[in-house]
Enzyme design. Sequence first.
Site, mmCIF file in Angstrom:
data_model
loop_
_atom_site.group_PDB
_atom_site.id
_atom_site.type_symbol
_atom_site.label_atom_id
_atom_site.label_comp_id
_atom_site.label_asym_id
_atom_site.label_seq_id
_atom_site.Cartn_x
_atom_site.Cartn_y
_atom_site.Cartn_z
ATOM 1 N N SER A 255 -14.429 -33.960 15.546
ATOM 2 C CA SER A 255 -15.755 -34.032 16.151
ATOM 3 C C SER A 255 -16.682 -33.146 15.326
ATOM 4 C CB SER A 255 -15.709 -33.533 17.582
ATOM 5 O OG SER A 255 -15.521 -32.132 17.595
ATOM 6 N N LYS A 256 -17.961 -33.400 15.426
ATOM 7 C CA LYS A 256 -18.907 -32.675 14.589
ATOM 8 C C LYS A 256 -18.757 -31.171 14.802
ATOM 9 C CE LYS A 256 -23.620 -32.496 13.045
ATOM 10 N NZ LYS A 256 -24.414 -31.502 13.791
ATOM 11 N N ARG A 257 -18.655 -30.789 16.068
ATOM 12 C CA ARG A 257 -18.594 -29.343 16.325
ATOM 13 C C ARG A 257 -17.303 -28.726 15.787
ATOM 14 N NH1 ARG A 257 -18.600 -28.104 22.572
ATOM 15 N NH2 ARG A 257 -20.812 -28.094 22.134
#
Length: 520
Positions: A255-257
């Site tokens: 995921s981006k985070r």
Amino acid sequence: MPNNREVRTRFAPSPTGFLHVGGARTALFNYLYAKAQGGKFLLRIEDTDQSRSTEESFKTILESLEWLGIEWDEGPSVGGPFGPYVQSERLSIYREYTEKLISEGKAYRCFCTQEELEAKKKQSEAMGIPYVYDGLHANMSEAEVQEKLKAGVPYSVRFKTPSKTLIFDDIIQGKVKFETKLIGDFIIVKSDGFPSYNYAVVVDDGLMRISHVIRGVGHLSNTPRQILIYEALGFPVPEFAHASEIVGMDGKKLSKRAGATSILAFRDLGYLPETFVNYMALLGWTSSDGQEYLRGETLKSIFDVHRCSKSPSTFDVFKKPKGGEEEVATNFSSLEQIAEAMNPKSKLNWLSNKYIRELPIAQITEALVPFLTDRTDIPKEHKDPRNPELASIVDSVRVYLDNLRQAPDYVAEFFVSDIKIAGEEAEEVLKQETAASVIREFYRLLSESLPQNDEDYKTLMTQAGEATGQKGKTLYMPIRVATTGKAHGLELPILFPLLGKEKLLKRIEKTVLQSGISLN
Ligand code: GLU
């Protein structure tokens, strides 16, 4: 590649953000492989995208590598025979090679405007075919070129792509076959005069005598273009090793985070650099005997890029993302948020606990002290790593730690002198009808026994439960409040052996006085 070439690897980050796990793993694989082969590891900063490169990112990348203990033999701040090692300082070198390619007819100036190129792309889209530049300016006469140059028409430089079937053998991904006509003539110098990534990377890797290019599989598709440039420049083509994708617990792209989290966050969360290095080494690589707990020195002698797997490797540090759009789209905004998202049962935590348990106590105490700084409930003299009492406290609690940030709560327990019932929730617990009998029974059993470890304390609690007919919350909450004054905190079977029988009895005597419960 000739076998007698010295192994020279490099990490070539673009300073456009933090160093995250993907980049750090690439750096580590290059570093470890060079060390294992008795070769050299280089650091090169690829800052030709001037609009996205920042000084701050450059600094955090260096700080992250230093924290991990990944030392470069050549590169910024240490120099070396093939410098400068920052691309924006090498523009005259690229210019020289561009001139050479143009004069040999291997590259040409393209005067197409942005609008013209957009229109060509749109046309291809409308026809449902992939866009490939049509080579419009490939055969312009010298006079025409000179005229445009004189008129100051902006231009880019394109590589004249020879049409052929290109085959290369990637160390990790195996044989890759590619039809170069799918690429067309691609840009090697942008209209702002800066080289494109694919071009600068080859000039530099060639001049810096890089023997092995180890990087993420995302760059596999760039490799054919790069090989064509090596061939055009007459540089030996290095070996390529494209490491597998790193995926999250859900088996999907990070995921981006999670993917963008700075490596330095793990430092601030209390993971030792050696632990993180060990963990990252296992992201796509396995040792020949399957051992996973591998100290830095061992990794530096046994790591072999030929043993890397091409199947995706799971970064299990974060829990499976819930998939909420917001969660996937935004970066973490605090250390607490990161801690919250972490998977308590990760391989990172398993390794971390092992390192914290097994490294020399002086080293652990020293590493742990910075986490005690802000705690007002720990005396100042116990924030000194040379204090032998602190070392012995750390020694008795370290088995419970997955990271050093968890340590202050444990250490503080040793300094609670004046125990008080704190908070409404704690008071409510003691008001329960059955609380007094549970506490009384636990106190009696404790005074009559000699518990040594967590199991012994668990047994005592179970016995107190059986005698009073209580279990679950109505059993352990009164015991918790009576021994800690609080309704929340460390797990009791962990805490009790640390405090010991005498301290516990005294604590209970104090809390019951405050709550009006009698022990008889
Ligand atoms: N600057 C490139 C990147 O950060 C380097 C890729 C490569 O290793 O060739 O992705």
